[in-house]
Enzyme design. Structure first.
Site, mmCIF file in Angstrom:
data_model
loop_
_atom_site.group_PDB
_atom_site.id
_atom_site.type_symbol
_atom_site.label_atom_id
_atom_site.label_comp_id
_atom_site.label_asym_id
_atom_site.label_seq_id
_atom_site.Cartn_x
_atom_site.Cartn_y
_atom_site.Cartn_z
ATOM 1 C CG HIS A 18 -2.172 -0.834 1.037
ATOM 2 N ND1 HIS A 18 -3.097 -0.590 0.052
ATOM 3 C CD2 HIS A 18 -2.629 -1.919 1.728
ATOM 4 C CE1 HIS A 18 -4.074 -1.481 0.130
ATOM 5 N NE2 HIS A 18 -3.811 -2.300 1.128
ATOM 6 C CG ASP A 25 -1.933 4.640 -3.285
ATOM 7 O OD1 ASP A 25 -0.985 3.867 -3.494
ATOM 8 O OD2 ASP A 25 -2.842 4.408 -2.472
#
Length: 404
Positions: free
Chosen positions: A138, A168
């Site tokens: 992540h 991200d």
């Protein structure tokens, strides 16, 4: 004014944040985006709080202006369906781990045989090659592996989880859009599509623009609160008497002279950029002590007439109603489909001869399956057979529902 990407068609298999944010940007700029989602294992963002009515606010935002198609890619008929469908699209975007689309029979090498002009973009945590290619991750992991977190945070407290997902979005989403648009420009010259490998870790690593450049060229290892821009200088946040914060970025002499003059600390201006750590510590200590003497609103009044890179830290609620944000139109009303609107963050890209488009908020899962496939040439009988085979999930193909 027609949006810049009008006529571009994107088939989006991504979920969560990086891919959907990228395709949202393309949709805002006028591309037609069809979001393909599993009806068996729906996108986690669909259920993430908070909810606006029955819909997740985040999902409604990230998937605005997109059509929703529900497909169980593990069903036998899905491969042939995608091979037939993809011919009508310019771009395919996916976010599975490396090899997943290949195992499903719809990877790049398979699809390029039926569509040589396809621009295929795969966004992953660690890329298509290397020892970490199959590893889960992540945003926080990509920032750690890339070294970004090693000099982010406080010396005593260590790294901090950031409020936004830098790897991200700034890494995966933005670089995906750049890569897609560059590949489309090249396709205009060559007629050929290509595969784009976007690694969020790669992109985070590439953002070592300042301290990273110093290490690679000179061998200087950056440390937390040890660099000019990460708390090692007076460039920092300072608490006020009422527990709020001011951001101080008055690095240039013209700015620092105003800062220290306004605080009655003019004697410190000449020391502001001293490379000596002890001098910097003394300057910061003096600033901390001074800013604690007044509330935020009082300091705002002091700096309102100055141009020296000092601004209050705004809460999100304050930022939404900030005069600059309002003047730039950074919050827009996006149609829900029932006559009402949902407030969302606007597309931040400005054109002199174009406008972004906001067709509707994110659609219910599979709401456009019938419409999209009928447009692609699938007959009613073919759709019924696919539905019977479970390709559209337990509920079968949907179509005709209003937007959320």
């Amino acid at each position: 004014m027609n949006p810049p990407l009008e006529g571009l068609r994107v088939l989006d298999f991504s979920t969560l944040l990086p891919g959907p944010y990228a395709s949202m940007m393309l949709a805002d700029l006028g591309a037609e985006v069809v979001h393909v989602e599993s009806p068996v294992r729906a996108d986690l963002v669909r259920v993430m709080p908070p909810h606006d009515g029955d819909a997740s606010a985040a999902h409604a935002h990230l998937n605005r202006s997109k059509q929703s198609v529900g497909l169980d890619l593990k069903k036998p008929g899905a491969k042939e369906l995608v091979h037939r469908l993809v011919g009508g699209f310019d771009v395919l975007l996916e976010q599975f781990r490396p090899g997943v689309m290949d195992r499903l029979g719809i990877g790049y090498e398979s699809l390029r045989k039926v569509h040589p002009g396809l621009v295929y973009c795969a966004v992953t945590g660690y890329g298509q090659t290397g020892p970490y290619r199959d590893r889960a991750g992540h945003d926080i992991n990509y920032l750690a592996v890339s070294g970004v977190s090693s000099y982010t945070g406080r010396r005593e407290g260590g790294p901090l989880p950031l409020g936004i997902q830098v790897a991200d979005v700034a890494g995966g989403s933005h670089h995906a859009v750049i890569g897609i648009l560059a590949a489309l420009v090249q396709r205009e010259r060559t007629g050929e599509g290509q595969f784009i490998d976007i690694s969020m870790t790669d992109c985070a690593f590439a953002m070592h623009a300042m301290a990273g450049a110093g290490f690679l060229a000179c061998g200087e290892v950056p440390e937390r609160e040890g660099e000019l821009l990460n708390g090692g200088s007076f460039y920092d946040y300072y608490a006020t008497r009422d527990g709020r914060y001011l951001s101080v970025g008055s690095l240039e002499p013209a700015f620092s002279a105003q800062l220290f003059g306004a605080l009655g600390l003019s004697e410190l201006a000449s020391k502001a950029l001293s490379p000596d750590p002890e001098t910097q510590a003394a300057v910061k200590a003096a600033l901390r002590e001074k800013f604690l003497e007044r509330d935020l609103c009082e300091w705002q009044a002091v700096f309102a007439g100055l141009d020296c890179c000092v601004e209050p830290e705004a809460t999100l609620e304050e930022a939404v109603s900030h005069p600059q944000v309002e003047a730039r139109g950074l919050v827009v009303g996006v149609p829900r489909g029932d006559g009402s609107e949902q407030r969302q963050a606007a597309c931040p890209i400005r054109f002199s001869a174009a406008e972004p488009v906001y067709r509707h908020v994110g659609r219910p899962l599979g709401a456009d399956t019938h419409a999209v496939l009928q447009e692609a040439g699938f007959s009613a009988g073919e759709l019924a057979a696919l539905a019977a085979d479970g390709v559209f999930g337990p509920g079968g193909a949907r179509g005709g529902e209003s937007t959320q």
